[in-house]
Design a protein around this motif. Structure first.
Motif, PDB file in Angstrom:
ATOM      1  N   VAL A   6      -5.220   0.756   5.473  1.00 35.82           N
ATOM      2  CA  VAL A   6      -4.867   1.972   6.209  1.00 35.82           C
ATOM      3  C   VAL A   6      -4.778   1.677   7.703  1.00 35.82           C
ATOM      4  O   VAL A   6      -3.888   2.173   8.400  1.00 35.82           O
ATOM      5  N   SER A   7      -5.688   0.832   8.190  1.00 37.43           N
ATOM      6  CA  SER A   7      -5.672   0.507   9.622  1.00 37.43           C
ATOM      7  C   SER A   7      -4.399  -0.249  10.007  1.00 37.43           C
ATOM      8  O   SER A   7      -3.873  -0.065  11.110  1.00 37.43           O
ATOM      9  N   ARG A  49      -9.791   0.736   3.849  1.00 33.22           N
ATOM     10  CA  ARG A  49      -9.867   0.931   5.295  1.00 33.22           C
ATOM     11  C   ARG A  49      -9.014  -0.060   6.079  1.00 33.22           C
ATOM     12  O   ARG A  49      -8.392   0.284   7.092  1.00 33.22           O
ATOM     13  N   GLU A  70       1.090   4.193  -2.890  1.00 33.05           N
ATOM     14  CA  GLU A  70       0.841   5.590  -2.518  1.00 33.05           C
ATOM     15  C   GLU A  70       2.011   6.476  -2.956  1.00 33.05           C
ATOM     16  O   GLU A  70       1.813   7.574  -3.484  1.00 33.05           O
ATOM     17  N   ASP A  97      -1.520   0.199   8.621  1.00 33.27           N
ATOM     18  CA  ASP A  97      -0.457   1.208   8.610  1.00 33.27           C
ATOM     19  C   ASP A  97      -0.496   2.085   9.863  1.00 33.27           C
ATOM     20  O   ASP A  97       0.541   2.585  10.309  1.00 33.27           O
ATOM     21  N   LYS A  98      -1.681   2.268  10.429  1.00 30.12           N
ATOM     22  CA  LYS A  98      -1.833   3.137  11.601  1.00 30.12           C
ATOM     23  C   LYS A  98      -1.907   2.358  12.915  1.00 30.12           C
ATOM     24  O   LYS A  98      -2.135   2.945  13.976  1.00 30.12           O
ATOM     25  N   ARG A 122       0.837  -1.211   0.000  1.00 27.08           N
ATOM     26  CA  ARG A 122       0.000   0.000   0.000  1.00 27.08           C
ATOM     27  C   ARG A 122       0.870   1.259   0.000  1.00 27.08           C
ATOM     28  O   ARG A 122       0.619   2.215  -0.751  1.00 27.08           O
ATOM     29  N   ARG A 123       1.897   1.260   0.842  1.00 27.42           N
ATOM     30  CA  ARG A 123       2.787   2.428   0.916  1.00 27.42           C
ATOM     31  C   ARG A 123       3.489   2.686  -0.418  1.00 27.42           C
ATOM     32  O   ARG A 123       3.634   3.826  -0.843  1.00 27.42           O
ATOM     33  N   LYS A 131      -6.632   3.842  -0.098  1.00 25.01           N
ATOM     34  CA  LYS A 131      -7.552   4.300   0.952  1.00 25.01           C
ATOM     35  C   LYS A 131      -8.360   3.148   1.547  1.00 25.01           C
ATOM     36  O   LYS A 131      -9.255   3.376   2.370  1.00 25.01           O
TER      37      LYS A 131
END
Length: 314
Positions: A89-90, A86, A59, A92-93, A55-56, A84
């Motif tokens: 992204v989760s 979900r 991006e 990654d965070k 994903r990174r 994006k």
């Protein structure tokens, strides 16, 4: 994460490696066994971080394309549904995952960027990815199903990724399916209201499983000669010199469980080693092992040699 069959397989492999090397250093080999078991958590983190890095990387590509001097309209306004997503992204965070990646020094993909590029390329040319970007559906469930299918159909099945993991740590060959299955199971239980709970699954179900690994390894290795005597005179139709080493180790481990693990049911022990034999030994091994163990149990029962505690353990 670990079940007892997987623990048994790891012990079998460790004892086999000891025989092949001629090692008699019990503590050293026990340390290797537990290192092999504990490294499964690293493998889990490596597999999860594949999705994070893909994903990174995408991006990063989109940002670079948008800044090109002659950027096209598509470059300036790309489809960002993938980056994006979900679930991605989760990941990654997720602070828990980030802490564990740092704690266990998981930097594989920073050192092997080409693998991430390869997997991203495989992802983007897959029908799964193309259909996902084209779909007007924009729900959490759709995102979750896409990530689960991406991992199952594109990432986990990639031969080059498998080869890389095998080269990185040979003992992971048998762990990869276990880890992939565990991650998919966790992924499918994620809820939008609680996206950041994903972390490393507990390695052992409880303290008893870790003790079982240590006890079975030690009790088998320290009593190999005595355990061998239990079956050597009971194989008249088999030349002892032609019985495979894997078969003899499985027999010793099973007999060890019969005689020295009172809480493990006889049927459980037999079924476990028959299943292991089907996967790790010769085609005739399960028949041979089943015959020997079945005869031993009958003899032990007649002579009251079994000391099983609890209901239904015989």
């Amino acid at each position: 994460m670990l079940n007892r069959r997987h623990i048994r397989v790891k012990i079998l492999q460790t004892i086999y490696a000891m025989h092949q090397s001629g090692s008699e250093e019990l503590e050293k080999e026990e340390k290797f066994l537990f290192s092999s078991l504990e490294s499964i958590q690293n493998l889990y983190l490596i597999m999860v971080s594949v999705l994070m890095e893909i994903r990174r990387k995408e991006e990063e590509f989109l940002e670079i394309a948008a800044k090109k001097h002659l950027a096209t309209e598509k470059d300036k306004n790309p489809n960002k549904k993938f980056i994006k997503n979900r679930v991605l992204v989760s990941l990654d965070k997720n602070n828990l995952l980030a802490d564990n990646l740092e704690k266990f020094k998981i930097i594989n993909w920073k050192q092997n960027d080409d693998m991430i590029l390869l997997l991203l390329e495989e992802t983007k040319k897959s029908k799964l990815y193309i259909d996902y970007l084209a779909s007007k559906e924009n729900s959490f469930e759709d995102d979750k199903q896409f990530v689960a299918k991406l991992f199952e159909e594109v990432i986990a099945t990639n031969d080059k990724l498998f080869d890389y993991l095998e080269d990185f740590r040979l003992t992971w060959v048998d762990d990869i399916p276990l880890v992939n299955t565990m991650f998919l199971k966790q992924l499918k239980t994620l809820e939008e209201s609680n996206l950041f709970i994903l972390g490393i699954p507990t390695l052992y179900k409880d303290a008893e499983d870790k003790d079982f690994a240590k006890d079975l390894f030690r009790k088998t290795v320290l009593n190999e000669q005595d355990l061998a005597k239990e079956y050597l005179d009971r194989t008249p139709n088999w030349d002892p010199e032609r019985i495979s080493e894997i078969d003899t180790i499985m027999l010793k481990m099973a007999i060890c469980e019969f005689l020295r693990f009172p809480s493990i049911p006889i049927k459980v022990t037999i079924n476990e080693y028959l299943e292991i034999a089907k996967e790790y030994a010769t085609p005739k091994s399960s028949i041979f092992i089943n015959g020997i163990l079945d005869n031993l149990v009958k003899e032990y029962q007649k002579t009251n040699k079994l000391n099983k505690t609890g209901r239904g353990l015989m």
